[in-house]
Design an enzyme around this catalytic site. Structure first.
Site: not given
Length: 760
Positions: A437, A443, A554
């Site tokens: 998550q 997912v 990210d």
């Protein structure tokens, strides 16, 4: 009594519900994705406006923009190729109508020829139809002459004479019998390839009729296409007349053509072949009786609904359409075949009538019930389709299509999964199948029908702000082709929330292996170094090798997955950004994960490739120390790993913060990796290396390590070059951590790796 039963029957029929199915046949005329019209003219196959849309070059039609002086505008007009013959109509019966000009000669009162136009028309592939056209001459001293050259090289001549002395000798409208107008047929049995026609004075004394007939005219025209009027003697208004040309397929008979079905033109399954009547060879295709359409196309002949057209059913009889035919049925209570030329409908006996009434009521009730069920099912299906369309737009489907076209992606490259497939794969997204998550969604692990295990990313519910990151990830992954990037298999936009389907990476994340105490498998130094090298290679590829530079934005240990071989797979491109080729930085809202976020980007909102370098430096520090990037459970001085790592390096305390599970005996190699991490974590972006430099530095260290470990996987020329450079500086005994290379030596491992970069 019979009248009473008839009234009762009529009443029951009015009360009963009848369901009629009307077949609306949209008859195709051209090949798929080919234009059917050129201006106002239909272009049926085998004709077409391009090579792909026509049977061959014989049937090619040029569709050109032409300026009209009458309407003062341009319009699309079809022409036969390499000619000025304007196409008026194309019939699938083997006829082609074109506009042919008028030939004329004009004289002054002194019998001086001032203007003469002779028409010489070269035939392309289609001959003049001898049975459908005539040669006409208009004038009081006009000899209309016709010259032609057939395909065998033979010459043919024909013509007629039009004479008159006074205008009042000619009525208002006369046939072309010779007085002011004459006509003659075209020679039969020839295929002409060159046609010439002209007007010529017979007595060379046009001054006698000049006041009402200054010019003589000759033209070819379709039978019935011209009606003579005495005003035409003064001036013929029309400049062109329709002429019928004949066409056919090839030069074979039907029997010969059917031997090779690949080239046989009659493609429709309800078609038949006919020999072309006006040709010595060639054939035409026609739809069977009861069918209509284009017999040259697959499934081009469609059933004709005779019940919607004229038929021979008697009044009161019901017409039922059949494939290729129809049927007339007398109403309930009557008998007969219901046709005008057959047995008319007559009333049946009372017993039969009652049986029919009972059956009619039963059928009506069943029909009403079935109709209601069908209507409910159809409405439910329509509602579901509209809901899926709504979800498609809501989940950014239109934005996805626009962005894929803009960035050169392909919709066909990514499979579109149905909601039913993914529901079945995840057991209706059971919570037991959740494998991760994050900020952009959850997912799930799933198994497709072909037994492939996949990871399905489900975006956050009712969060419009997540649509753009979701679409952004699809766009980026459609452009990335790298073995260390998680592969996107497809997507689904017809659900309430968008779904992405990835390859399943089975061994969790780097974060879990470093920080999860339940992990029994600890990462060795060699594995950590290889993960760092593979991750750096992906970022270097995104920055400098992708078609358009991409900033991940990210980079963190939770976004680096490991497969069964502990090979790194970089994931989660929802926050990534494409950098225009003419820019080195972009201004954007600050986005990322605290602890990994570039401080310069955080302060200025200026996103550059060096922002990824900083985040990677944090990941590298994690691999070295085994500590989390941000942990409020640590003392204040060590909460931020990046600051703690840099300060420890400056104070010479690197070995105090290294992960105790690192099994590397050569401390100098650890120092060199730490120096790379320290350079990546510098506050000023211009002082940080590029990801390409970082990747090459780590690869150089890994090559030397593998040489020391005795690795057999060194097949590439590039690796051999690295080993040659490395071996020229570092002794083999350095690999065991004996005397080693210290940070004060003139050549460190980091310098070796940089020299390799320079060599490249």
């Amino acid at each position: 009594m019979a009248l009473q039963y008839s009234k009762q029957l009529l009443l029951l029929l009015l009360v009963g519900v009848a369901v009629f199915h009307t077949k609306a046949a949209n008859q195709p005329m051209s090949r798929p994705n080919c234009p059917t019209m050129c201006g106002s003219v239909t272009i049926p196959f085998p004709f077409g406006t391009t090579k792909d849309c026509s049977l061959d070059n014989t049937f090619l039609i040029n569709c050109n923009k032409t300026f009209s002086t009458t309407s003062n505008s341009t319009a699309l007009v079809p022409f036969l190729p390499n000619t000025k013959q304007r196409v008026l109509n194309i019939s699938l019966d083997g006829e082609l109508r074109v506009a042919w000009p008028v030939a004329s000669d004009c004289y002054t009162k002194n019998s001086t020829l001032v203007d003469q136009t002779i028409q010489d028309i070269k035939m392309t592939y289609f001959p003049v139809s001898p049975s459908r056209n005539k040669l006409i001459a208009v004038g009081c001293d006009a000899f209309g002459v016709f010259f032609a050259l057939d395909s065998g090289g033979e010459h043919y001549t024909s013509g007629c004479v039009a004479l008159c002395d006074r205008l009042h000798d000619i009525g208002a409208n006369e046939s072309c019998s010779g007085t002011g107008c004459c006509e003659v047929s075209i020679p039969h049995g020839h295929v002409f390839k060159d046609v010439v026609y002209a007007t010529q004075s017979i007595f060379h004394n046009p001054s006698l009729v000049h006041n009402f007939n200054p010019c003589g005219y000759t033209f070819l025209v379709e039978n019935g296409g011209y009606k003579f009027a005495n005003k035409d003697l003064l001036r013929l208004e029309k400049k062109e007349f329709p002429v019928v040309l004949d066409w056919a397929i090839g030069n074979q008979t039907c029997q010969q053509a059917q031997k090779d079905l690949s080239s046989y033109a009659c493609k429709a399954d309800k078609s038949t072949c006919h020999h072309a009547q006006t040709y010595k060879s060639g054939y035409l295709c026609k739809c069977l009786n009861g069918y209509r359409g284009n017999p040259y196309l697959n499934h081009g002949c469609l059933d004709v609904n005779e019940c919607m057209e004229s038929n021979d059913c008697v009044k009161g009889a019901r017409c039922k359409n059949l494939h290729g035919s129809y049927q007339c049925k007398c109403p309930a209570g009557y008998e007969g075949d219901g046709k005008n030329n057959g047995t008319r409908c007559s009333l049946k006996s009372r017993k039969e009538l009652m049986l029919i009434i009972a059956l009619s009521v039963s059928v009506s009730v069943v029909g009403l019930l079935m109709g209601s069920i069908y209507a409910h099912w159809a409405l439910k299906k329509i509602k579901l389709i509209k809901l899926k369309e709504q979800f498609f737009q809501q989940n950014g489907g239109l934005l996805l299509q626009q962005q894929l076209v803009k960035h050169g992606g392909s919709v066909e490259a990514t499979k579109v999964f149905t909601a039913e497939e993914l529901n079945k794969a995840t057991n209706n997204f059971d919570e037991e199948n959740i494998i991760g998550q994050g900020g952009q969604g959850t997912v799930y692990k799933g198994v497709l029908q072909d037994n492939r295990t996949v990871a399905i990313k489900k975006s956050k519910i009712n969060d419009p702000s997540q649509v753009e990151p979701f679409i952004n990830e699809v766009i980026l992954l459609s452009q990335i082709n790298h073995r260390n990037v998680v592969k996107l298999l497809g997507c689904c936009l017809e659900t309430e929330v968008p779904l992405l389907v990835y390859e399943f990476v089975s061994n969790g994340t780097v974060y879990e292996h470093l920080h999860d105490l339940s992990q029994s498998l600890k990462l060795t130094w060699k594995t950590r170094l290889r993960i760092a090298k593979e991750t750096a290679g992906v970022l270097a590829y995104l920055h400098s090798a992708a078609s358009t530079p991409i900033i991940h934005r990210d980079v963190k240990s939770t976004n680096i997955l490991l497969d069964e071989n502990l090979t790194a797979k970089v994931s989660d491109f929802g926050a990534s950004r494409i950098v225009p080729l003419d820019k080195t930085q972009i201004t954007t809202l600050v986005q990322g994960t605290m602890g990994y976020l570039d401080p310069e980007y955080f302060q200025t909102s200026q996103l550059t490739e060096k922002s990824d370098v900083y985040s990677f430096g944090v990941v590298l520090a994690e691999l070295l120390t085994g500590k989390k990037a941000l942990c409020f459970g640590r003392p204040e001085v060590g909460r931020n790993l990046a600051l703690y790592f840099v300060s420890s390096m400056k104070e010479g305390l690197l070995f105090h913060i290294l992960d105790k599970n690192i099994d590397e005996p050569n401390v100098e190699h650890l120092k060199e990796v730490a120096l790379i991490a320290e350079r990546c974590l510098r506050v000023k972006s211009e002082e940080r290396p590029t990801m390409k430099e970082v990747a090459m530095g780590l690869e150089g260290i890994l090559v030397i390590e593998e040489q020391c470990w005795g690795s057999d996987n060194l097949p590439s020329e590039e690796t051999e070059n690295m080993l040659n450079v490395a071996s020229s500086v570092i002794n083999v005994e350095d690999c065991v951590g004996g005397s080693g290379i210290n940070s004060s030596d003139s050549y460190s491992i980091n310098q070796i790796s940089m020299s390799v970069i320079g060599g490249r």
